[in-house]
Structures are given as structure tokens and as C-alpha cells.
Design a protein around this motif. Structure first.
Motif, mmCIF file in Angstrom:
data_model
loop_
_atom_site.group_PDB
_atom_site.id
_atom_site.type_symbol
_atom_site.label_atom_id
_atom_site.label_comp_id
_atom_site.label_asym_id
_atom_site.label_seq_id
_atom_site.Cartn_x
_atom_site.Cartn_y
_atom_site.Cartn_z
ATOM 1 N N ARG A 855 -7.420 -1.743 9.961
ATOM 2 C CA ARG A 855 -7.659 -1.946 7.680
ATOM 3 C C ARG A 855 -6.706 -0.688 7.479
ATOM 4 N N LEU A 856 -7.424 0.552 7.330
ATOM 5 C CA LEU A 856 -7.482 1.121 7.153
ATOM 6 C C LEU A 856 -6.893 2.892 7.854
ATOM 7 N N GLY A 886 -9.107 0.323 -3.567
ATOM 8 C CA GLY A 886 -7.516 -0.455 -3.449
ATOM 9 C C GLY A 886 -7.143 -0.755 -2.012
ATOM 10 N N ILE A 887 -7.938 -0.179 -1.067
ATOM 11 C CA ILE A 887 -6.907 -0.343 -0.245
ATOM 12 C C ILE A 887 -7.480 -1.749 0.761
ATOM 13 N N LYS A 889 -9.135 -3.820 -1.169
ATOM 14 C CA LYS A 889 -9.790 -5.050 -1.919
ATOM 15 C C LYS A 889 -9.151 -6.249 -0.955
ATOM 16 N N ARG A 890 -7.686 -5.880 0.129
ATOM 17 C CA ARG A 890 -7.036 -6.588 0.992
ATOM 18 C C ARG A 890 -7.490 -6.988 2.456
ATOM 19 N N GLY A 893 -6.216 -4.829 4.337
ATOM 20 C CA GLY A 893 -5.807 -3.270 4.428
ATOM 21 C C GLY A 893 -4.534 -2.848 4.048
ATOM 22 N N GLY A 894 -4.644 -1.491 4.502
ATOM 23 C CA GLY A 894 -3.622 -0.371 3.558
ATOM 24 C C GLY A 894 -3.514 1.110 4.425
ATOM 25 N N ASP A 913 -2.228 5.841 -2.199
ATOM 26 C CA ASP A 913 -2.792 4.292 -1.757
ATOM 27 C C ASP A 913 -1.513 3.248 -1.798
ATOM 28 N N GLY A 915 -2.563 0.258 -2.248
ATOM 29 C CA GLY A 915 -3.800 -1.521 -2.240
ATOM 30 C C GLY A 915 -3.192 -1.849 -3.481
ATOM 31 N N VAL A 916 -4.440 -2.994 -4.279
ATOM 32 C CA VAL A 916 -4.321 -3.889 -5.478
ATOM 33 C C VAL A 916 -3.866 -3.855 -6.597
ATOM 34 N N GLY A 964 0.025 -0.564 -5.679
ATOM 35 C CA GLY A 964 -1.267 0.653 -5.166
ATOM 36 C C GLY A 964 -1.245 1.625 -6.383
#
Length: 973
Positions: A855-856, A886-887, A889-890, A893-894, A913, A915-916, A964
Motif C-alpha cells: 500500500r505504500l 494522503g496515501i 486514506k486510500r 494506498g499509493g 503523493d 493520495g486523496v 494527490g
């Protein structure tokens, strides 16, 4: 119900109830006519007595309560219904000895008996020599009809009296509260007279309420109407007093006084024989009041229209009173025209009072403006005198203090500057002296041939010190061959100095040009600039004493407003003229003329005049071409180095001389000094480098020191960037305004160098202390490891010990490294090596990567030396924020990218990032410190503030929702 009145003269008819036999055949007369023709056919005298008899035939079944109303009867009467006395006014008698006079209306109620009602009214008159008997209709009807008639008549009179009484009360209040207003007593007495006249006529309410005999009733009647006539005319006379001599109407006063004496002292019988003897005065007043009012209104007195309306309504009231009394007595009381008359007169007084109040307010405002102009003049004079004075004092102090590094060239420049400042101050003092001499016509002009070009060159050199640091070019286009003018050389220098001085003050950049041409035997000298210009309203008054484009304490360039006034008078004394042309925001042009010294050679056409030939130019570039031994100010376009350990001072003043003086005064201190000559330049400098303190002059062009301070406070707190104001005013409201704008401290000019250094040191110590607290705060924040992060990492280590010891050891090593870096004392330093910062980042990412696996995803792009220095805990909080908010929260991941690029003068750090992301509202508020209750985290805010303190720029955030975020910052070398 029907019947007809019968009249029996010289007899009281009592029918079967009295002593008289059945009457003979009656003489019939109209009940509303004068009975004098019947009583005395020869002389028509109304003196005598008699009875009126009326038989009313009704239906037998009519048993409702009836009423009868008898209006005032001259001068005594009694009412009998079916032989029964029901009401009376006075006591009628067969002779004057058995007679009691009283003239009031009355009414009575009765029940009819049978089919016939006998109404008898006995009347006697021995006083009224003009009319007697029933002169008004007798009203007979139901009880409700009679009560309504009585109620209406009396209510209207009482309402009118109440309205008038209100006017009388406020007249008294104005009399005792508002001072002695001319005519107010006349107005009060006019209202009182009107009230008495109303109460003593028609319903005769005053006689009903008070025991007033017939004698005083007659006298009060005459006095009340005399009062109305007299005081109404006095009103009209007072209105037109400016154009009408009151002495020509003295006869009116004497006549009115004579009439009043007759009313008060003449016996009743002769007084009654005179009748309405005041009618001539009444008719005169009825004509005179509208005439005087119309005449006054014709001459422009708007208030006279109210009195004219009142006079017209009184005229109508008088005419209608005569008509109704003699021809239509049954109409009853009619109050409206009198109400309108009183309201018109009251409106006149209200309007006059409002006008007086308005004029008083305008006069008060004018006095306040004059007082403010006086205060502003003193403030500006103080400022203009203190500036050069404090400059001279501080330059001398700097030369005296420079014992360790004595440089002859530098001292020469300081002394040269001291002389220039002193010379400028002498011109200012000359203007102050000349303004009083010009008023007294005590200035003597000594005209002689003067070379304008040489004088202009000298004045330009003299003003060179004022324009240093400004991008201004002063261009002298007056040729050496220009013919001399006939003028006083000293006064010409004074005029040119003032005009060029104004041009330099009000021109921020561009050119100032001097030209000269010859026209009709006069030299036409033009000084044009590319400054702020002057609006049309101001240009019409700039040559008046104490006038300026802006006289407020934060005006564009100060000044005392005397220079242009002195120039105008000096030019006119030398036979010339001066005027100005200007367009706002496009510069100004001042033009003055002087007679030529040799008119024989210079009165040719303009085409052949030397002024129209190609001219050599003499240019003074004030932003360059300075002598090598001149002491230069730090250039505004090249800010001081962003070194960490030195105090940076940003001095802001529109006067370059003041900036140079300040630099001289602080030369012995380990400060880095930057300068700006306007508020906009200072704001631009705030975004290029970190400043520790600002020294701002209050009086500056375009943006005052107060406004600049407010702009600074929008981005920096009192502790982050202290502001020290320089002001020439020591009044409490000015100091209060400075603190309200956000200043930390102030110094009043002329300032003492030691005081200035002490205040700067105190403010910078505060700034450094706050900055150290911010670094400690960052270290403390990092040391406060969140419990859930700590326990989650330990749980992960324990879990891995059961399934993969190699990964367990790797995670334990990373966690140990993270703890060691988080508790490192170097985190409280101002700068650490990039390798140390990245070590903490790497440890944190290793822990999170082990916990969240796929996820990361982490990417690195390092193009910078690891020995480069960065602020501690500047990258790690950004990485942590990107991972957590950011990451992760998904659900899927991201990835995060850490990119660092190093350049020659800077390095740039990017944390990206996918992310969201964030919306615009969140981005706008994420770096704004809120209240303690609302604040969820201060890591980003602390990092942003520390970066701004170090490099003048904080974090830059770019983000899109669900796409992102990119957070970046610059590190200046």
C-alpha cells in the motif's frame, strides 16, 4: 315636528304660568335677525327685552328624550319648556338694575308631554349696542343629536387649543434652553393670545371654566385679538428687518398701545359703544403680513414662504369670520385655516431654527477644519524641521563614534551630506520667515541680470542628495546661451529650489525636466515631472498658504504647504506669473515667467528665439554615476545575503537622506541593513529574504507607515517581525494609531542614536527568543511520538518475531534509528545536514513500509549534496503528513516521491503523493493557525513559519481532490 317662532317685544310672556294675559296677535320676525327693528322702529336700537315663543306639534306617541341648544345670546336669556325654566345665561330683566349680563351657550333636555311643546326664550340686552335677541339659530332635536353637536364644537376648540399649547410649550423651552432667540417671545405671546381668543369666543369655554364676569369677558376679548394683531405683525416685521426699517412702523406700536389702554381703562359702557374699534389695525395686519412676507421671499428669503402662507390663511380666517358671523351663523366653528396659520408660523420657526443649527454646524465644521489645518501645519512643520535636524545630529554622532575605522573619504561624504541637509533646512526656515514678511509687504526685491541656466544647475546639485536611491533623472535643458532675466538671484534660487524640491518628493521614478523659452519679452521657464500629478480641485488652491494635495498626517511627502504660496508671491513681485498644469497619475508641469534683462534682443518671433533652438542638455542621473568616495546604501534590487546569524533590518522611508542617516547611525553595529523608499518595495522585499525587524517612517508616499504596518501584520505576528515606527508627532492619537496598526514600538524624531540602538536590540532579542522557541517546539513535536504509532510498531516487531526474524531485526533497527533521530538534541539547532534529516525520513518510511507493504510505494530523486544544510525537521513532517493524510486514506494506498534538487544559489525540496488530495478551502486554511481548541496539529504550521523566518518563503502547496498533493519549499544558500 313643526312650528314657527313668535316674538313679543317689551314683554316677558309666561302663558298660563305667569302674570300676563293671553298675548295679542304676535308680530312675526326671523329668529336669526336683529330685533332692533321691532323693539325700536325709529332708531333700530337693540337695547330692550322681549320673549320668543315657539309651539311645536308632535305625534302623541313620540316620548323620546329631546334636547334644545341655544347659542350665545346678547346679553342674557332664559329657556322655558312648557312653562318650566330649564337653563339660562345671566338674568334677563325689565331694566338694567334687575339685569345680569352673561353671554354663554347652553342646552337642556326634556320629555315631551302631549302633542304640543311650548318653547319660550326670554331675552334682555342693555350692553350690546349693535345686535340683540336671538342672533343665531336655536337647535332642537334628539338628545343624541344635541350631544353630538355640543361635543363636536367643544372638542374642535379644545383640540385646537391643545395644538397651540404644545407650540407655546416648546417656544418656552427654546426660550429658556436655547438662549435669547430673536422673536421667540413674540411667537409665544401670539400663541397665548390665540388660545385666549378661541376660549372666549363661540363655546365660551373660558367663562364656563372660570368665574369671569361680562365686563372682563369683553376686555379679554379685545385684548386677545389685539395681541394676535400686534404679535403677528411683529413676526412679519422681524422677518424683513434687514430690508425694512422698524422705525417707520413705530406708529403701529403706539396705536396698539393706545388700543390696549382703551380696553383696560375705559368704562364698560363707552367701551361697548366703540364696538370693534381694532378692525383698522386688523385689516392693516391682514394686508401687511402677506406683503412683507412676499417681499422678503422675493429677495431670496426662503423662510418667508412659511410666513406668507400663514398670512394668507389668517386673511382667509378673518374674511370667513366676518362672513360667518353676519351671514352664516349656523355653520358653527371652523378651525382649519387658523390651524394652518399657526402651523405655518411654527414651520417658519422650525425652519429658522434648523437653518441656525445647520449654519452653526457648518461654522463648527469650518472651525474644526481650521483647527485641524493648524494642527496639521504644526505637525508637518515639526516633521520638516525635525527630519533634517535629526539627520544632522545623527551624522555628527556617527562621525564622532567612528574612532576605530576612521576613513577620511567617508567623513568627507558625511560632512558634505551634513551641509546639504543644513542648506535644505535653511530654505525651509526662509519660507517660514518670508510668509510673514509677504503679509506685511516688507520683502525687498533687488533685481539684476541673472543667468537662469547657472542658477538651475546649482539648485540641481543642491538637491542631488534628496534623490539618491530613487530612479529619477533631473535633466536641465536650459542652454548656456539663454539670455539673462531681470530678477533677484537669491529669490530665483528659492523659487527653483521649492519647485524642484516638490518635483523630487512627488516623483517616484521617471524624469524631471527644466526648459526655458522666450515669449513676448519674457522668459518662460517650465519644470515638468512624471510624478503622481494633481487633481483639478487641488490645482486651483495649491498656491494658497498652507494648502497641500493631502494635509493628513500620512500625506504623500509631508511639507508645510508654504513653498508654492511663497513662490507665487515672489514671482509676482518680480513682474512675472506662475501657474500649474497637471493630470492625475501623469505628472505635473509648473510654469513661471520673468522679464528678460535685455528685451531689445529677445522680442523677436518665437521661431528665432534662443529658446526654440536645439538645446544642449545637462543631466543628473540620481541612481548612478556617483563619485567613488560616496557612501552607498544597500541596493533595493539586491537584498542582503540570507546569512543565518546576523540581524537583518529593513528600513523604509521615502526620503533617501533619512535612509542614509539611519545607515550611518547603525554602521558600528553588526547589522545587515536593507532599504526601501516606498511601501510597495518593502512588501516586495519581504518575500525575498528573512527580516528580523522593520523600521518604518509614518509619512510616506502612496502607502503610509500605518498602512504598511497593517499589510505586514497580515503575514507576520508581533513576535515574528517587529515593527519600529519613526514619527515626528508625539500626540496620543498618533501613537495609538501606530499600535492599532500593529507596531511594536515607536521613536519620536529627532531620535537619539543610543535610544534607537537600544530599542532595536530589545525588539530583535524578542524575535530571536521567539525563533528559538519555534525550533524547540519543532523538536518537542518530534519527540512526542504518537502512542498508536509506537504501539503499532512494537506489535509489528512482536508479530514478525514469530514468522520472519530477519524482517523483525530490520524493523527493530529502523525503529531504533527513528527513536534516536527523534530525540536527537540537534533537532533544536537552526540547521542540520541533509543526511541527518534524510536519515530520520528513511527510518520513518521503513517502518511504515514494513507495516503497510504494497500500500505504500516510495521513490527517491536526490540531486543534492548530503552535506548541504537544511532546517531540522523540515522534510520529515511533510513526508509523514503525505503518508498518513494522503496515501493511507486510500484503501489501495499509493506512492510518494521525495525529490531534492540543488542549484547554485538554492535547493528545492518536493514531496509528491497520489493520495486523496485537498480542496481549495482546505489548502487555504491548512497553514493558518487557529484557536487552541480548533487546532488539530501544528507540524506543518511550525515548519512553514521556520522556513519563512530563515528564507523569507514558506511552504508551497498544490493539490487536487482525489489526485494527490505536492508540497515544496526552497532552501537559500
Amino acid at each position: 315636528m313643526n312650528g314657527e317662532w313668535e316674538f313679543y317685544p317689551h314683554a316677558f310672556y309666561m302663558n298660563d304660568y305667569g302674570t300676563l294675559p293671553t298675548p295679542p296677535k304676535p308680530d312675526y320676525i326671523n329668529v336669526s335677525s336683529n330685533w332692533g327693528e321691532t323693539l325700536n322702529p325709529a332708531g333700530h336700537s337693540p337695547i330692550g327685552y322681549g320673549s320668543y315663543r315657539l309651539l311645536i306639534h308632535i305625534h302623541a306617541n313620540e316620548e323620546q328624550l329631546l334636547g334644545i341648544r341655544v347659542l350665545p345670546v346678547p346679553t342674557a336669556s332664559e329657556l322655558y319648556i312648557n312653562g318650566q325654566l330649564l337653563a339660562s345665561s345671566g338674568t334677563p330683566g325689565k331694566d338694567i338694575d334687575s339685569f345680569t349680563a352673561l353671554k354663554v351657550p347652553y342646552y337642556a333636555y326634556f320629555y315631551p308631554k302631549g302633542e304640543t311643546i311650548e318653547v319660550v326664550i326670554q331675552v334682555a340686552n342693555y350692553y350690546d349696542y349693535f345686535k340683540g335677541g336671538l342672533t343665531s339659530p336655536v337647535l332642537i332635536g334628539t338628545q343624541q343629536a344635541i350631544e353630538k353637536n355640543v361635543w363636536y364644537s367643544r372638542s374642535v376648540q379644545m383640540l385646537l387649543c391643545a395644538v397651540l399649547l404644545i407650540h407655546a410649550l416648546y417656544a418656552c423651552l427654546l426660550r429658556f434652553i436655547g438662549g435669547r432667540i430673536p422673536g421667540l417671545l413674540n411667537f409665544f405671546l401670539l400663541i397665548v393670545s390665540t388660545i385666549i381668543s378661541i376660549l372666549i369666543d363661540d363655546e365660551r369655554l373660558l367663562q364656563i371654566w372660570l368665574p369671569i364676569n361680562y365686563d372682563w369677558m369683553i376686555r379679554l376679548f379685545h385684548l386677545s385679538y389685539l395681541g394676535i394683531i400686534y404679535f403677528l405683525f411683529k413676526h412679519a416685521l422681524l422677518l424683513s428687518m434687514e430690508r425694512t426699517s422698524s422705525s417707520r412702523y413705530r406708529w403701529f406700536d403706539y396705536t396698539s398701545l393706545l388700543c390696549a389702554g382703551i380696553v383696560l381703562f375705559l368704562p364698560l359702557q363707552p367701551l361697548l359703544r366703540l364696538g370693534y374699534f381694532s378692525i383698522p389695525l386688523l385689516l392693516f395686519t391682514v394686508v401687511a403680513v402677506p406683503t412683507l412676507a412676499f417681499r422678503s421671499a422675493k429677495h431670496g428669503n426662503r423662510n418667508a414662504m412659511y410666513l406668507l402662507l400663514g398670512g394668507i390663511t389668517i386673511t382667509i380666517n378673518t374674511i370667513w369670520g366676518i362672513v360667518s358671523t353676519f351671514y352664516f351663523p349656523e355653520i358653527g366653528y371652523y378651525p382649519f385655516d387658523l390651524i394652518f396659520a399657526v402651523l405655518a408660523v411654527a414651520a417658519f420657526w422650525f425652519k429658522r431654527h434648523i437653518n441656525s443649527t445647520t449654519e452653526l454646524k457648518l461654522l463648527t465644521d469650518k472651525l474644526l477644519k481650521a483647527d485641524k489645518r493648524k494642527d496639521d501645519f504644526l505637525a508637518h512643520t515639526s516633521h520638516e524641521l525635525r527630519n533634517p535636524l535629526h539627520g544632522m545630529l545623527n551624522i555628527a554622532q556617527a562621525v564622532l563614534d567612528d574612532e576605530a575605522n576612521r576613513k577620511e573619504s567617508r567623513h568627507k561624504e558625511s560632512l558634505r551630506l551634513l551641509i546639504s541637509v543644513g542648506r535644505s533646512m535653511s530654505f525651509l526656515l526662509n519660507d517660514l520667515l518670508d510668509i510673514s514678511r509677504l503679509k506685511e509687504n516688507s520683502i525687498y526685491i533687488q533685481p539684476a541680470p541673472v543667468c537662469v541656466q547657472a542658477v538651475a544647475s546649482g539648485v540641481i546639485d543642491m538637491l542631488g542628495f534628496m534623490s539618491e536611491g530613487k530612479p529619477i533623472r533631473i535633466i536641465n535643458e536650459i542652454p548656456e546661451s539663454f539670455p539673462p532675466v531681470q530678477a533677484d538671484e537669491n529669490r530665483l534660487i528659492q523659487v527653483l529650489f521649492n519647485l524642484l524640491h516638490n518635483a523630487v518628493k512627488f516623483t517616484m521614478h521617471g524624469r524631471i525636466e527644466l526648459r526655458a523659452t522666450v515669449q513676448n519679452g519674457y522668459a518662460r521657464i517650465t519644470i515638468s515631472d512624471t510624478g503622481i500629478g494633481i487633481d483639478k480641485a487641488t490645482i486651483e488652491r495649491i498656491f494658497h498658504p498652507y494648502e497641500q494635495a493631502d494635509s493628513s498626517v500620512t500625506s504623500l511627502a509631508g511639507g508645510i504647504g508654504l513653498g508654492l504660496s511663497v513662490c507665487k508671491q515672489l514671482i509676482e513681485l518680480q513682474g512675472g506669473t506662475i501657474f500649474a498644469e497637471s493630470v492625475l497619475n501623469h505628472g505635473s508641469t509648473f510654469i513661471f515667467t520673468l522679464p528678460l534683462a535685455m528685451t531689445a534682443d529677445t522680442t523677436k518671433g518665437d521661431d528665432s528665439s534662443p529658446g526654440n533652438a536645439p538645446l544642449p542638455t545637462y543631466t543628473v542621473d540620481t541612481a548612478a554615476d556617483k563619485a567613488d568616495d560616496m557612501t552607498e546604501l544597500p541596493a533595493v534590487s539586491e537584498p542582503p545575503s540570507p546569512a543565518i546569524n546576523k540581524i537583518r533590518i529593513l528600513a523604509v522611508d521615502d526620503d533617501p537622506v533619512n535612509l542614509r542617516v539611519l545607515t550611518h547611525a547603525l554602521a558600528s553595529e553588526p547589522y545587515i541593513i536593507g532599504t526601501a523608499v516606498s511601501g510597495n518595495e518593502a512588501i516586495a522585499l519581504l518575500n525575498t529574504v528573512r527580516w528580523d525587524i522593520m523600521i518604518i517612517d509614518v509619512m510616506m508616499p502612496g502607502m503610509s507607515g500605518y498602512e504598511l504596518t497593517k499589510r505586514v501584520r497580515q503575514h507576520y505576528s508581533l513576535a515574528e517581525l517587529p515593527v519600529l515606527l519613526l514619527t515626528a508627532r508625539s500626540q496620543l492619537e498618533d501613537i495609538h494609531s501606530g499600535f492599532l496598526a500593529g507596531a511594536n514600538d515607536y521613536i519620536i524624531k529627532p531620535m537619539n542614536t543610543l535610544e534607537l540602538k537600544s530599542r532595536i536590540r530589545a525588539l530583535t532579542d524578542l524575535t530571536l527568543a521567539v525563533r528559538d522557541r519555534m525550533y524547540m517546539e519543532a523538536a518537542w513535536l518530534q519527540a512526542q511520538i504518537k502512542p498508536h504509532f509506537f504501539f503499532n510498531t512494537l506489535n509489528s516487531i512482536v508479530a514478525l518475531s514469530e514468522i520472519d526474524t530477519h524482517r523483525m531485526h530490520k524493523l527493530a533497527d529502523a525503529f531504533s534509528l527513528y527513536l534516536h533521530a527523534s530525540f536527537d538534541f540537534k533537532n533544536s539547532d537552526k540547521l542540520v545536514s541533509l543526511s541527518s534529516e534524510l536519515e530520520l525520513v528513511q527510518a520513518y518510511l521503513s517502518i511504515e513500509k514494513e507495516r503497510f507493504d504494497e500500500r505504500l510505494q516510495v521513490q527517491w530523486d536526490l540531486k543534492a549534496s548530503l552535506e548541504m544544510h537544511v532546517p531540522p525537521l523540515s522534510i520529515q513532517p511533510l513526508v509523514e503528513n503525505a503518508v498518513l493524510h494522503g496515501i493511507l486514506k486510500r484503501v489501495r494506498g499509493g506512492s510518494i516521491l521525495i525529490r531534492i534538487a540543488e542549484y547554485e544559489d538554492r535547493a528545492e525540496v518536493y514531496i509528491e503523493d497520489d493520495g486523496v488530495g485537498m480542496d481549495e478551502t482546505t489548502i487555504r486554511h491548512i497553514l493558518v493557525r487557529s484557536s487552541a481548541k480548533e487546532q488539530k496539529g501544528i507540524g506543518l504550521i511550525n515548519t512553514d513559519r521556520r522556513l519563512k523566518q530563515l528564507y523569507g518563503q514558506g511552504l508551497r502547496i498544490e493539490s487536487r481532490l482525489n489526485e494527490g498533493t505536492i508540497v515544496s519549499f526552497k532552501i537559500l544558500k
